[in-house]
Design a protein around this motif. Structure first.
Motif, PDB file in Angstrom:
ATOM      1  N   LEU A 178       0.835  -1.199   0.000  1.00  0.00           N
ATOM      2  CA  LEU A 178       0.000   0.000   0.000  1.00  0.00           C
ATOM      3  C   LEU A 178       0.870   1.249   0.000  1.00  0.00           C
ATOM      4  O   LEU A 178       0.607   2.212  -0.735  1.00  0.00           O
ATOM      5  CB  LEU A 178      -0.926  -0.015   1.222  1.00  0.00           C
ATOM      6  N   GLY A 179       1.933   1.206   0.816  1.00  0.00           N
ATOM      7  CA  GLY A 179       2.855   2.338   0.826  1.00  0.00           C
ATOM      8  C   GLY A 179       3.486   2.566  -0.532  1.00  0.00           C
ATOM      9  O   GLY A 179       3.598   3.703  -0.994  1.00  0.00           O
ATOM     10  N   GLU A 180       3.866   1.463  -1.217  1.00  0.00           N
ATOM     11  CA  GLU A 180       4.497   1.601  -2.538  1.00  0.00           C
ATOM     12  C   GLU A 180       3.548   2.241  -3.544  1.00  0.00           C
ATOM     13  O   GLU A 180       3.935   3.123  -4.310  1.00  0.00           O
ATOM     14  CB  GLU A 180       4.921   0.228  -3.050  1.00  0.00           C
ATOM     15  N   VAL A 181       2.287   1.783  -3.528  1.00  0.00           N
ATOM     16  CA  VAL A 181       1.314   2.349  -4.476  1.00  0.00           C
ATOM     17  C   VAL A 181       1.110   3.828  -4.192  1.00  0.00           C
ATOM     18  O   VAL A 181       1.004   4.642  -5.112  1.00  0.00           O
ATOM     19  CB  VAL A 181      -0.011   1.580  -4.396  1.00  0.00           C
ATOM     20  N   THR A 182       1.074   4.175  -2.891  1.00  0.00           N
ATOM     21  CA  THR A 182       0.907   5.585  -2.543  1.00  0.00           C
ATOM     22  C   THR A 182       2.100   6.397  -3.031  1.00  0.00           C
ATOM     23  O   THR A 182       1.931   7.533  -3.498  1.00  0.00           O
ATOM     24  CB  THR A 182       0.752   5.730  -1.024  1.00  0.00           C
ATOM     25  N   VAL A 183       3.306   5.805  -2.946  1.00  0.00           N
ATOM     26  CA  VAL A 183       4.493   6.514  -3.437  1.00  0.00           C
ATOM     27  C   VAL A 183       4.380   6.757  -4.938  1.00  0.00           C
ATOM     28  O   VAL A 183       4.684   7.843  -5.436  1.00  0.00           O
ATOM     29  CB  VAL A 183       5.773   5.716  -3.106  1.00  0.00           C
ATOM     30  N   VAL A 184       3.902   5.722  -5.686  1.00  0.00           N
ATOM     31  CA  VAL A 184       3.746   5.879  -7.135  1.00  0.00           C
ATOM     32  C   VAL A 184       2.773   7.010  -7.436  1.00  0.00           C
ATOM     33  O   VAL A 184       3.036   7.885  -8.272  1.00  0.00           O
ATOM     34  CB  VAL A 184       3.263   4.554  -7.762  1.00  0.00           C
ATOM     35  N   LEU A 185       1.652   7.032  -6.709  1.00  0.00           N
ATOM     36  CA  LEU A 185       0.655   8.084  -6.933  1.00  0.00           C
ATOM     37  C   LEU A 185       1.238   9.449  -6.588  1.00  0.00           C
ATOM     38  O   LEU A 185       1.067  10.421  -7.350  1.00  0.00           O
ATOM     39  CB  LEU A 185      -0.590   7.808  -6.088  1.00  0.00           C
TER      40      LEU A 185
ATOM     41  N   ILE B   1      -8.276   6.145  -8.080  1.00  0.00           N
ATOM     42  CA  ILE B   1      -9.193   5.026  -7.820  1.00  0.00           C
ATOM     43  C   ILE B   1      -8.421   3.784  -7.382  1.00  0.00           C
ATOM     44  O   ILE B   1      -8.852   3.068  -6.472  1.00  0.00           O
ATOM     45  CB  ILE B   1     -10.044   4.736  -9.080  1.00  0.00           C
ATOM     46  N   GLY B   2      -7.261   3.546  -8.007  1.00  0.00           N
ATOM     47  CA  GLY B   2      -6.477   2.368  -7.645  1.00  0.00           C
ATOM     48  C   GLY B   2      -6.122   2.351  -6.168  1.00  0.00           C
ATOM     49  O   GLY B   2      -6.337   1.357  -5.481  1.00  0.00           O
ATOM     50  N   VAL B   3      -5.587   3.496  -5.684  1.00  0.00           N
ATOM     51  CA  VAL B   3      -5.215   3.571  -4.265  1.00  0.00           C
ATOM     52  C   VAL B   3      -6.454   3.447  -3.392  1.00  0.00           C
ATOM     53  O   VAL B   3      -6.445   2.777  -2.351  1.00  0.00           O
ATOM     54  CB  VAL B   3      -4.465   4.889  -3.980  1.00  0.00           C
ATOM     55  N   LEU B   4      -7.572   4.079  -3.817  1.00  0.00           N
ATOM     56  CA  LEU B   4      -8.808   4.006  -3.034  1.00  0.00           C
ATOM     57  C   LEU B   4      -9.310   2.569  -2.947  1.00  0.00           C
ATOM     58  O   LEU B   4      -9.786   2.134  -1.900  1.00  0.00           O
ATOM     59  CB  LEU B   4      -9.880   4.896  -3.660  1.00  0.00           C
TER      60      LEU B   4
ATOM     61  N   VAL C 115      -3.450  -1.877  -7.503  1.00  0.00           N
ATOM     62  CA  VAL C 115      -2.057  -1.549  -7.821  1.00  0.00           C
ATOM     63  C   VAL C 115      -1.902  -1.359  -9.326  1.00  0.00           C
ATOM     64  O   VAL C 115      -1.305  -0.383  -9.793  1.00  0.00           O
ATOM     65  CB  VAL C 115      -1.119  -2.667  -7.315  1.00  0.00           C
ATOM     66  N   GLY C 116      -2.466  -2.305 -10.099  1.00  0.00           N
ATOM     67  CA  GLY C 116      -2.333  -2.240 -11.554  1.00  0.00           C
ATOM     68  C   GLY C 116      -2.911  -0.960 -12.124  1.00  0.00           C
ATOM     69  O   GLY C 116      -2.285  -0.310 -12.962  1.00  0.00           O
ATOM     70  N   ILE C 117      -4.112  -0.591 -11.667  1.00  0.00           N
ATOM     71  CA  ILE C 117      -4.767   0.607 -12.204  1.00  0.00           C
ATOM     72  C   ILE C 117      -3.927   1.844 -11.903  1.00  0.00           C
ATOM     73  O   ILE C 117      -3.652   2.660 -12.791  1.00  0.00           O
ATOM     74  CB  ILE C 117      -6.181   0.748 -11.601  1.00  0.00           C
ATOM     75  N   THR C 118      -3.462   1.957 -10.648  1.00  0.00           N
ATOM     76  CA  THR C 118      -2.685   3.148 -10.288  1.00  0.00           C
ATOM     77  C   THR C 118      -1.384   3.212 -11.068  1.00  0.00           C
ATOM     78  O   THR C 118      -1.047   4.257 -11.648  1.00  0.00           O
ATOM     79  CB  THR C 118      -2.376   3.141  -8.778  1.00  0.00           C
TER      80      THR C 118
END
Lengths: 188, 140
Positions: free
Chosen positions: A154-161, B74-77, B118-121
């Motif tokens: 989750l942290g990694e995805v947040t970093v990407v965003l 949306i991905g993160v959400l 993860v994929g979408i984001t």
């Protein structure tokens, strides 16, 4: 067999690294970096890490090379790296010091595939033993990343965003920003 | 790259295959190598290829920028949503076992949904990065 493949890959890796250092043209440099990443991806496959190889091939070879090329294309000139022929001592000393430190650090890394090393005995053994029965997912990498280490991912995805938002804020459309000057003309 | 016929034809045939492969990596990631991140970057590389060959405007027509910005969030959400749902069902944050009646089915569902997030984001952010960089290239 895998030793031979490793040797060939590492040899070409070295050739690529030296070629990047020697070449003067930045476009060629970007392409060589892409090839470098492709070779690293090959090494990951030899090391039985296809998940990482996927990422390296797509990000290192594909996306980052394209981003570098696009960045170079947006610069009108300066596609040739210029050197003045002067050698500075301080960067050389720092590089040799850092390199020595890193090589020194590798002595503490456990031998590849050593069953008695700390990470293999404690946490990895638990994942391998119970992973499939607890998550029902045959691919252990996915089970660890998505379930056991779900918070990290989750942290990694947040970093990407966050990285995406940062780039958009810095380089995005600048229509909405109007800096009023006394002359009445807009800056940019 | 204006009028390179071979490049255009190859891109036209290759892009759908790359996207199909990305979807395979995405939804088969729990059985074979791959997962959300890999699928996201593979998907975005298909759009990058299309954008490089056919130009930025054509790529923007395929995936509008506003949709990308929305999808990135949306991905993160989706990911956090799974965590919140598992909290509402009486478990810890991101404990998928409580999502369904049987813990294993719950784990499986949770993993598939968060990988999708993860994929979408990742796909949206990578394409957005390319668009943002490419827009700064001044036409010759």
């Amino acid at each position: 067999m895998s030793l031979l493949v490793n040797l060939v890959l590492l040899f070409f890796l070295l050739v690529m690294a030296l070629a990047v250092l020697k070449t003067k043209h930045l476009f060629a440099m970007a392409m060589l970096f892409g090839l470098y990443s492709l070779l690293v991806a090959g090494l990951f496959v030899v090391l039985d890490a296809p998940d990482v190889a996927f990422t390296e091939a797509a990000v290192g070879t594909g996306i980052s090379t394209v981003l570098m090329l696009v960045t170079l294309a947006s610069i009108r000139d300066g596609h040739e790296a210029t050197t003045h022929g002067k050698y500075r001592v301080a960067p050389l000393v720092i590089c040799i010091f850092m390199g020595g430190l890193l090589i020194f650090g590798t002595h503490d890394i456990a031998e590849l595939g050593d069953a008695n090393s700390a990470p293999n005995r404690e946490v990895a053994a638990r994942y391998i033993e119970k992973g499939q029965s607890e998550t029902g997912v045959p691919n252990l990498v996915t089970a660890v990343l998505a379930s056991y280490r779900g918070f990290d991912t989750l942290g990694e995805v947040t970093v990407v965003l966050t990285a995406g938002i940062g780039v958009l804020l810095l380089l995005g459309k600048r229509k909405k920003i109007h800096v009023k000057t006394s002359g009445g003309g807009n800056g940019k | 790259m204006g009028n390179d016929l071979i490049l255009r034809v190859v891109t036209k045939w290759l892009s759908p295959v790359i996207i199909l492969f990305a979807l395979y990596v995405q939804f088969h990631g729990d059985y074979s190598p791959g997962g959300g991140f890999q699928a996201g970057v593979i998907f975005s590389s298909a759009i990058l290829l299309y954008g490089l060959t056919y130009g930025l405007d054509a790529a923007l027509k395929v995936v509008p920028e506003t949709a990308l910005k929305v999808c990135a969030s949306i991905g993160v959400l989706l990911y956090t949503g799974v965590g919140v749902v598992s909290m509402l069902r009486g478990g810890n944050f991101l404990n998928y076992s409580v999502l369904l009646d049987s813990p294993i089915a719950g784990q499986h569902l949770g993993i598939i949904v968060i990988e999708l997030g993860v994929g979408i984001t990742v796909a949206s952010v990578m394409i957005l990065l390319f668009f943002t960089f490419a827009r700064r290239v001044t036409p010759e």
